[in-house]
Design a protein around this motif. Structure first.
Motif, short mmCIF file in Angstrom:
data_model
loop_
_atom_site.label_atom_id
_atom_site.label_comp_id
_atom_site.label_asym_id
_atom_site.label_seq_id
_atom_site.Cartn_x
_atom_site.Cartn_y
_atom_site.Cartn_z
N SER A 122 48.68 -11.50 58.05
CA SER A 122 49.15 -12.12 56.80
C SER A 122 50.28 -13.11 57.08
N GLU B 279 45.40 -13.89 68.89
CA GLU B 279 44.93 -12.75 68.10
C GLU B 279 44.09 -11.81 68.98
N THR C 161 52.15 -4.96 50.21
CA THR C 161 52.93 -5.77 51.15
C THR C 161 52.24 -7.02 51.69
C1 LIG Z 1 43.59 -0.32 54.79
C2 LIG Z 1 44.71 -1.16 54.24
C3 LIG Z 1 44.80 -1.36 52.85
C4 LIG Z 1 45.84 -2.14 52.33
N1 LIG Z 1 45.81 -2.49 51.01
C5 LIG Z 1 46.66 -3.44 50.56
C6 LIG Z 1 46.51 -4.00 49.28
O1 LIG Z 1 45.59 -3.68 48.53
N2 LIG Z 1 47.39 -4.96 48.89
C7 LIG Z 1 48.41 -5.38 49.69
O2 LIG Z 1 49.20 -6.24 49.28
N3 LIG Z 1 48.58 -4.84 50.91
C8 LIG Z 1 47.71 -3.92 51.37
N4 LIG Z 1 47.82 -3.45 52.65
C9 LIG Z 1 48.98 -3.86 53.44
C10 LIG Z 1 48.96 -5.31 53.89
O3 LIG Z 1 47.64 -5.76 54.12
C11 LIG Z 1 49.81 -5.44 55.15
O4 LIG Z 1 51.10 -4.94 54.90
C12 LIG Z 1 49.93 -6.87 55.61
O5 LIG Z 1 48.66 -7.45 55.78
C13 LIG Z 1 50.70 -6.88 56.92
O6 LIG Z 1 50.84 -8.19 57.37
P1 LIG Z 1 51.49 -8.45 58.79
O7 LIG Z 1 51.50 -9.91 58.98
O8 LIG Z 1 52.77 -7.69 58.87
O9 LIG Z 1 50.52 -7.74 59.86
P2 LIG Z 1 48.95 -7.76 60.01
O10 LIG Z 1 48.30 -8.47 58.88
O11 LIG Z 1 48.52 -6.38 60.31
O12 LIG Z 1 48.70 -8.70 61.28
C14 LIG Z 1 49.03 -8.40 62.59
C15 LIG Z 1 48.03 -9.13 63.48
O13 LIG Z 1 48.55 -9.18 64.81
C16 LIG Z 1 47.51 -8.90 65.72
N5 LIG Z 1 48.14 -8.39 66.94
C17 LIG Z 1 48.93 -7.29 67.03
N6 LIG Z 1 49.38 -7.14 68.29
C18 LIG Z 1 48.86 -8.16 69.01
C19 LIG Z 1 48.97 -8.54 70.38
N7 LIG Z 1 49.70 -7.83 71.25
N8 LIG Z 1 48.31 -9.64 70.80
C20 LIG Z 1 47.58 -10.37 69.93
N9 LIG Z 1 47.44 -10.06 68.61
C21 LIG Z 1 48.08 -8.97 68.17
C22 LIG Z 1 46.67 -7.88 64.99
O14 LIG Z 1 45.38 -7.75 65.54
C23 LIG Z 1 46.69 -8.42 63.57
O15 LIG Z 1 45.65 -9.34 63.34
C24 LIG Z 1 46.82 -2.67 53.21
C25 LIG Z 1 46.73 -2.47 54.59
C26 LIG Z 1 45.68 -1.74 55.12
C27 LIG Z 1 45.58 -1.56 56.61
#
Ligand SMILES: Cc1cc2nc3c(=O)[nH]c(=O)nc-3n(C[C@H](O)[C@H](O)[C@H](O)COP(=O)(O)OP(=O)(O)OC[C@H]3O[C@@H](n4cnc5c(N)ncnc54)[C@H](O)[C@@H]3O)c2cc1C
Length: 539
Positions: free
Chosen positions: A14, A35, A516
């Motif tokens: 995200s 990714e 989130t």
């Molecule tokens: C099942 C589920 C249901 C949810 N439902 C909702 C909802 O309905 N509404 C809402 O608002 N939120 C929801 N959430 C929460 C929300 O989607 C997350 O909080 C948000 O997407 C997190 O964003 P982020 O950027 O922190 O991490 P993420 O979106 O998790 O992105 C991290 C990315 O980094 C990549 N990555 C990690 N480590 C490495 C590495 N070492 N090398 C290369 N790539 C790597 C991962 O593969 C991933 O693609 C849900 C989450 C889940 C899992």
């Protein structure tokens, strides 16, 4: 892949997608987005209820974790997204922003620039809302939002039941007044024309054609490399196992999510010195709080047998095939629904000055059979999903080995804070009050869960882990702040080193009052402003 870029972003989730789009919009910047997961080609990613297929064990588009819940309960299997869009490609698509008081609290703790008025502008920039632009709502941004349509008699009666409890019926549950005073309405979702609107869809669709922007899928960031205290390169492993170091001339930004970001920092020598030394990792910065302050929402569920209008039948057995066909032909029907059709905020007690509960209606119900398999109930059922929005319990994520492929230790320590226990009980009682309103008596046949035997506060708490679950909103494991223990400063720079930032839900000092995904994308836009202005000034 080249051997150097201006910016390298780890994680196309995200936050990472939003950030990558903004940094690469200036064609003078070369940007690499790394990714671990594959491209988002699996059709079940884009079908909203395809989650039932892609979340299965062994799926290539998720990370799986064995999570200790705290206390004596059994561990739980949690997952996160591992594909373009990260968790926004596998989540429930409920679109919430949090409450002004959350962000004003971050600013009051010293992080200027994170107050509601500032982040609200970013949400407005982000949104292309089907309700149109408004005072606190965007109508022209890259993220297309669809509010669940009106018209279902049961859903409407749930909102009416809220009105009977004194909770306003609202058109936009994200309005700041609603997040403060409470209100129920049809759920805004990250869907567009029946398809999931992930961060990858919103931010990468156009950006990926830019010549200054590259995306490396199926590529793991194994370690950040330093020259002295400056982060200069990332050690990457491609799908075929080849290892390569790629330099970042300006910055590396870690957007791996609340579990993988602290892991990468620790593997790179930023973490608790004693832990790192015990695993044979050279210490770059002794930062004991990396991986600490893990925050999560825990929902309490009220599972009800109802007289009709549940989606159980249309998502089960042979009818599921017809429902899927309807989806593939028309992009409509139950397969196009997000996790919640109705949602909003409420006060667990009338004397509160801010709503403290978030509610969501799931138009289906499931149970575990004798063999331990989860399945939809063979009768009409719905589930009220409610949680305390500002939990204070804190858990931990840490590496157990210097091997990047070794499992993480995750303990979320649910309900360890007294206030979380009190609010869990209050949320459970609130669900029951809603179900008992006159508007719902014609629908509700029976309470299945928690079940009539669970009545006292003690019973509710003793069984808490069995009628609810994680919201998958993990955050806080690389906390932002101005104090010595903070992992990143208020411009998201990792303290103690140069050229390295964190941008994902890891930096959230506290959980926001809501889901989130939106806040993580907003953070990507904020980080882009910090980075571009810092480099404009240093140029
Ligand atoms: C099942 C589920 C249901 C949810 N439902 C909702 C909802 O309905 N509404 C809402 O608002 N939120 C929801 N959430 C929460 C929300 O989607 C997350 O909080 C948000 O997407 C997190 O964003 P982020 O950027 O922190 O991490 P993420 O979106 O998790 O992105 C991290 C990315 O980094 C990549 N990555 C990690 N480590 C490495 C590495 N070492 N090398 C290369 N790539 C790597 C991962 O593969 C991933 O693609 C849900 C989450 C889940 C899992």
């Amino acid at each position: 892949m080249k051997d150097r870029y201006d910016y390298i972003i780890v994680g196309a989730g995200s936050a990472g997608c939003a950030l990558a789009e903004r940094l690469s919009a200036d064609r003078g910047n070369s940007v690499l987005l790394v990714e671990s997961g594959p491209a988002d080609k699996n059709p079940f990613i884009h079908m909203p209820r395809g989650i039932g297929v892609i979340a299965n064990p062994g799926s290539k588009v998720i990370w799986e974790y064995d999570v200790q819940t705290g206390g004596n309960g059994p561990s739980e299997r949690w997952f996160r997204g591992k594909t373009l869009g990260g968790s926004s490609s596998v989540n429930g698509m409920v679109y919430m922003r949090g409450a002004p008081m959350d962000y004003d609290g971050w600013a009051a703790a010293g992080c200027e620039g994170w107050d509601w008025k500032s982040v609200e502008q970013k949400f407005v920039e982000l949104e292309n809302h089907d309700l149109g632009a408004g005072e606190s709502r965007g109508g022209h941004g890259p993220l297309r939002l669809t509010t669940h349509p009106k018209g279902d008699a049961l859903f409407d009666d749930i909102i009416a039941a809220g009105e009977e409890m004194g909770i306003a019926r609202v058109a936009d549950v994200n309005n700041p007044k609603t997040t403060r005073e409470g209100g129920l309405g049809y759920q805004p979702t990250t869907r567009h024309r029946g398809r999931r609107e992930s961060a990858a869809k919103a931010f990468l669709t156009d950006a990926k054609t830019r010549s200054n922007f590259e995306i490396a899928t199926e590529t793991d960031a194994l370690r950040i490399e330093f020259e002295g205290k400056r982060a200069v390169a990332i050690r990457l492993r491609s799908k075929d196992g080849a290892i390569q170091s790629v330099r970042a001339d300006k910055e590396i930004i870690v957007s791996g999510g609340a579990f993988q970001t602290p892991k990468l920092l620790q593997l790179s020598g930023i973490g608790d010195a004693a832990l790192l030394r015990s695993l044979g990792i050279d210490v770059v910065v002794d930062a004991p709080n990396v991986g600490k302050n893990l925050r999560e929402h825990r929902h309490t569920d009220l599972r009800l047998r109802v007289k009709g209008n549940s989606q159980n039948a249309s998502l089960s057995g042979k009818r599921a095939i017809v429902t899927a066909l309807r989806y593939f032909l028309f992009k409509s029907g139950p397969m196009s629904h997000a996790a919640h059709e109705v949602g909003g905020f409420a006060k667990s007690s009338d004397d509160l000055d801010h709503a403290d509960l978030q509610f969501g209606l799931m138009s289906l119900s499931s149970s575990v059979d004798k063999a331990g398999k989860i399945g939809l109930d063979p009768f009409p059922g719905i589930t009220f999903v409610t949680y305390f929005t500002r939990p204070e319990s804190q858990g931990e994520v840490r590496i157990q080995s210097s091997d990047p492929d070794a499992p993480l230790y995750v303990n979320v320590n649910f309900l360890s804070a007294e206030i979380d226990r009190k609010k869990f009980v209050a949320a459970t009682r609130w669900n029951r009050r809603l179900a008992a309103q006159p508007a719902l008596t014609k629908w509700v046949e029976e309470e299945l869960l928690p079940g009539p035997a669970i009545q006292t506060d003690e019973d509710i708490l003793a069984n808490a882990m069995s009628f609810g679950g994680t919201c998958f909103h993990s955050a806080g494991t690389a906390r932002m702040g101005t104090d010595d223990k903070a992992v990143v400063d208020c411009r998201l720079r990792v303290r103690g080193v140069e050229g390295l930032r964190v941008c994902d839900t890891s930096f959230f000092p506290t959980l926001v009052s809501g889901n989130t995904n939106g806040p993580a994308m907003m953070a990507g836009l904020m980080a882009a402003d910090f980075i571009l202005s810092d480099h404009a000034h240093s140029a």
